[in-house]
Write a protein that holds these residues in place. Structure first.
Motif, PDB file in Angstrom:
ATOM      1  N   MET A  74       2.748  -1.801  -4.629  1.00 33.18           N
ATOM      2  CA  MET A  74       3.872  -2.174  -3.771  1.00 33.18           C
ATOM      3  C   MET A  74       4.958  -1.113  -3.868  1.00 33.18           C
ATOM      4  SD  MET A  74       5.257  -4.311  -1.668  1.00 33.18           S
ATOM      5  CE  MET A  74       4.342  -5.852  -1.818  1.00 33.18           C
ATOM      6  N   GLY A  75       5.438  -0.640  -2.723  1.00 36.90           N
ATOM      7  CA  GLY A  75       6.589   0.250  -2.725  1.00 36.90           C
ATOM      8  C   GLY A  75       7.823  -0.494  -3.195  1.00 36.90           C
ATOM      9  N   GLN A  76       8.603   0.144  -4.056  1.00 32.84           N
ATOM     10  CA  GLN A  76       9.769  -0.508  -4.644  1.00 32.84           C
ATOM     11  C   GLN A  76      10.971   0.427  -4.560  1.00 32.84           C
ATOM     12  OE1 GLN A  76       8.619  -1.815  -8.611  1.00 32.84           O
ATOM     13  NE2 GLN A  76       7.208  -3.337  -7.779  1.00 32.84           N
TER      14      GLN A  76
ATOM     15  N   ASN B  47       0.821  -1.222   0.000  1.00 33.08           N
ATOM     16  CA  ASN B  47       0.000   0.000   0.000  1.00 33.08           C
ATOM     17  C   ASN B  47       0.853   1.268   0.000  1.00 33.08           C
ATOM     18  OD1 ASN B  47      -2.701  -0.708  -0.273  1.00 33.08           O
ATOM     19  ND2 ASN B  47      -2.883  -1.292   1.879  1.00 33.08           N
ATOM     20  N   VAL B  48       1.798   1.323  -0.929  1.00 31.30           N
ATOM     21  CA  VAL B  48       2.627   2.518  -1.106  1.00 31.30           C
ATOM     22  C   VAL B  48       2.306   3.135  -2.461  1.00 31.30           C
ATOM     23  CG1 VAL B  48       4.970   3.368  -1.513  1.00 31.30           C
ATOM     24  CG2 VAL B  48       4.532   1.808   0.377  1.00 31.30           C
ATOM     25  N   HIS B  49       2.097   4.446  -2.470  1.00 30.72           N
ATOM     26  CA  HIS B  49       1.830   5.171  -3.709  1.00 30.72           C
ATOM     27  C   HIS B  49       2.515   6.531  -3.627  1.00 30.72           C
ATOM     28  CE1 HIS B  49      -0.454   7.104  -6.956  1.00 30.72           C
ATOM     29  NE2 HIS B  49      -0.871   5.904  -7.312  1.00 30.72           N
ATOM     30  N   ASP B  50       3.224   6.919  -4.685  1.00 35.14           N
ATOM     31  CA  ASP B  50       3.930   8.211  -4.739  1.00 35.14           C
ATOM     32  C   ASP B  50       4.852   8.399  -3.534  1.00 35.14           C
ATOM     33  OD1 ASP B  50       2.348   8.640  -6.964  1.00 35.14           O
ATOM     34  OD2 ASP B  50       0.985  10.020  -5.959  1.00 35.14           O
ATOM     35  N   PRO B  51       5.811   7.504  -3.311  1.00 41.49           N
ATOM     36  CA  PRO B  51       6.641   7.622  -2.115  1.00 41.49           C
ATOM     37  C   PRO B  51       7.614   8.797  -2.173  1.00 41.49           C
ATOM     38  CG  PRO B  51       7.513   5.927  -3.555  1.00 41.49           C
ATOM     39  CD  PRO B  51       6.212   6.370  -4.165  1.00 41.49           C
ATOM     40  N   SER B  52       7.894   9.338  -0.999  1.00 47.28           N
ATOM     41  CA  SER B  52       8.972  10.302  -0.811  1.00 47.28           C
ATOM     42  C   SER B  52       9.803   9.818   0.366  1.00 47.28           C
ATOM     43  CB  SER B  52       8.416  11.698  -0.532  1.00 47.28           C
ATOM     44  OG  SER B  52       9.466  12.624  -0.317  1.00 47.28           O
TER      45      SER B  52
END
Length: 555
Positions: free
Chosen positions: A425-427, A77-82
């Motif tokens: 998925m956060g990558q 549940n990761v989207h547009d990570p910073s």
């Protein structure tokens, strides 16, 4: 489809290293007892790799997607990570609210997780517990100036934060809030409320904290808003008209402190391009006062990139800017985010441009396609592959090792799930810099594999290679390649050509094309294991030679 239009798809439809060594040793048996980079014998070296344990969390996290399982999410549940590294040694990751099954709805906004190794992430929680009151007040202030009735019932979307350490004891997070109401009648952006107008503006605000571990952020208010050169002409004749009312869309901020001490915010999404806005270091707000966001909008930023100078509908967004070795690198997300999303990069000697592609194109003054391709929808053998791999952040560990993080989406109908494309998925990937100064990102995700010296003998054998070229809405797929003895490519890609290995630079040359190596995880194997991967760029000397190459050793 841009983020504003995709909101309902996510919110409603889902409900149904550069650490490679620069000090190499040869394959000559007489030298194989020589200490390698980490000053261990080859026996100890082999033991480190044989005892390495790869991450085991599942790519398809649908069984644990519920809010109650957040302690087990890791990078689910990761989207547009910073991502930023704080003084306590942790990497902190912040993100857009989007989630599979709307798991994050009602739980706050701009969620945080943290990690010491970029592999194992622990949940921290929401950084904003309710929308700031200044947004509604500012919208209705503008509406009054436009002769419009105030909005009484707001619908918001929360997108794309950017977190940075400003100095010791001060961290800032810039965030986007979109008002999802029609300008004309002030009602929710639903088909039943259509009134032949564009929807309301977006805002960028800023929060500050002295300690990311506390997760206590203080909101400092508005930084900028969407601006237009069309006055009050917000009329939209039909839903198929894409000549946007707003010229600069106040979404997707990225923040940089330049070597000369100046601070800039770059932002923009779909509407006309990406602009740079100088920031006051003391306040985190614009360096000069901004006027009304209609008419003369020069105070809202200077255009630094446009995919098409003649279009208000760009299909580019998500800028990320970093400085490295004399250049500013501007990463961009291209196309709709559910499948076609891909990443490009440009560079400039000046934060305000001109930004050039590797093919020499002036993308500031002339606009156009940015090259090289950094990521693209792809698939190695043995896995469904990934789509929607973009909206990146780029960061380093302070020791010369660089990383690239984004989300990746599973293709639709993976494992029989019609909503699997909403699994995000956060990558995190290793990023290396080429000898001529361009970033290349490794094809496999980072797994903290020991970055021990790669021997030439390890390169011989079978590989999967993916030529990444621009294929709208399609995955680039792998082809085979075998590196044989006597430096011949004996099968598959470039068969009959030669290969060679530059031990000093850790570069594998395939038919003269430099491929930059790293030890990473083979995420498609079962069980997962350490392997060797590469990423490289073609010469970019013609329209037919615009390739990024990804490779993975398979045996």
């Amino acid at each position: 489809m841009n983020k504003l239009l995709l909101t309902n798809v996510i919110w409603m439809g889902v409900l149904a290293l550069s650490g490679c060594s620069n000090q190499m040793i040869t394959d000559d048996p007489s030298e194989e007892a020589t200490p390698v980079r980490d000053s261990t014998s080859l026996t100890t070296r082999a033991g480190k790799l044989s005892t390495y344990t790869a991450p085991t969390y599942a790519d398809d996290y649908s069984s644990i997607a519920d809010w109650s399982q957040r302690g087990n999410w890791n990078l689910a549940n990761v989207h547009d990570p910073s991502v930023m590294k704080a003084d306590d040694g942790y990497y902190y990751m912040y993100q857009t609210d989007a989630s599979y099954g709307n798991a994050l709805d009602g739980q706050g906004h701009f969620f945080c997780r943290r990690s010491k190794d970029l592999v194992h992430w622990s949940w921290v929680g929401s950084t904003m517990h309710r929308q700031p009151s200044w947004v509604a007040a500012k919208v209705n202030e503008y509406r009054a100036a436009m002769g419009l009735q105030p909005i009484k019932h707001f619908r918001y979307c929360f997108w794309a934060p950017c977190a940075r350490k400003v100095r010791n004891g001060l961290y800032r997070m810039y965030y986007s809030i979109v008002v999802d109401n029609y300008i004309g009648n002030g009602k929710y952006n639903d088909a039943a409320n259509w009134c032949n107008s564009w929807t309301e503006r977006a805002f960028i605000g800023v929060m500050e904290t002295s300690d990311p571990a506390s997760n206590n952020w203080t909101d400092k208010g508005m930084v900028t808003t969407s601006s237009t050169d069309k006055g009050f002409n917000f009329y939209r004749p039909s839903g198929s008209d894409w000549n946007a009312y707003f010229k600069y869309n106040a979404i997707d901020p990225t923040y940089i402190i330049c070597p000369d001490g100046k601070h800039y915010l770059l932002y923009g999404s779909w509407h006309s391009g990406i602009v740079a806005l100088r920031i006051n270091p003391n306040t985190g707000k614009p360096y000069t006062q901004q006027g009304n966001p209609w008419g003369d909008i020069s105070s809202y930023g200077q255009l630094v990139y446009s995919r098409n100078l003649n279009s208000r509908w760009q299909a580019s967004e998500g800028p990320e800017v970093v400085y490295h070795d004399g250049y500013y690198y501007l990463f961009l997300a291209y196309d709709e985010l559910s499948v076609a999303y891909n990443t490009r990069v440009l560079r400039s000697k000046n934060i305000l441009g001109t930004y050039y592609g590797k093919d020499g194109r002036n993308c500031t003054a002339k606009g156009g396609e940015a090259y090289p391709i950094v990521t693209h929808p792809y698939r190695f053998n043995g896995h469904s592959g990934w789509v929607g791999v973009s909206h990146c952040c780029v960061f380093d560990d302070g020791k010369g090792n660089w990383f690239f993080a984004s989300q990746g989406r599973l293709p639709a109908n993976t494992n029989g799930n019609p909503y699997s494309n909403a699994i995000m998925m956060g990558q995190v990937r290793t990023l290396r810099w080429t000898q001529d100064g361009w970033p290349v990102v490794m094809p496999e995700r980072y797994g903290n594999v020991p970055q021990l010296t790669i021997l030439e003998s390890e390169l011989k054998g079978k590989w999967q290679l993916i030529p990444l070229s621009y294929k709208v809405g399609q995955q680039c797929t792998s082809v085979s390649m075998t590196l044989g003895s006597n430096h011949k490519i004996t099968e598959g890609f470039k068969a009959g050509s030669t290969w060679k290995y530059d031990k000093t630079a850790s570069i594998l040359y395939i038919a003269g094309i430099p491929m930059y190596l790293s030890r990473e995880v083979d995420w498609e194997s079962n069980p997962r294991k350490a392997t060797i991967v590469f990423s490289g760029l073609s010469n970019y000397n013609s329209k037919n030679n615009l390739f990024t190459y990804w490779g993975k050793k398979t045996n």
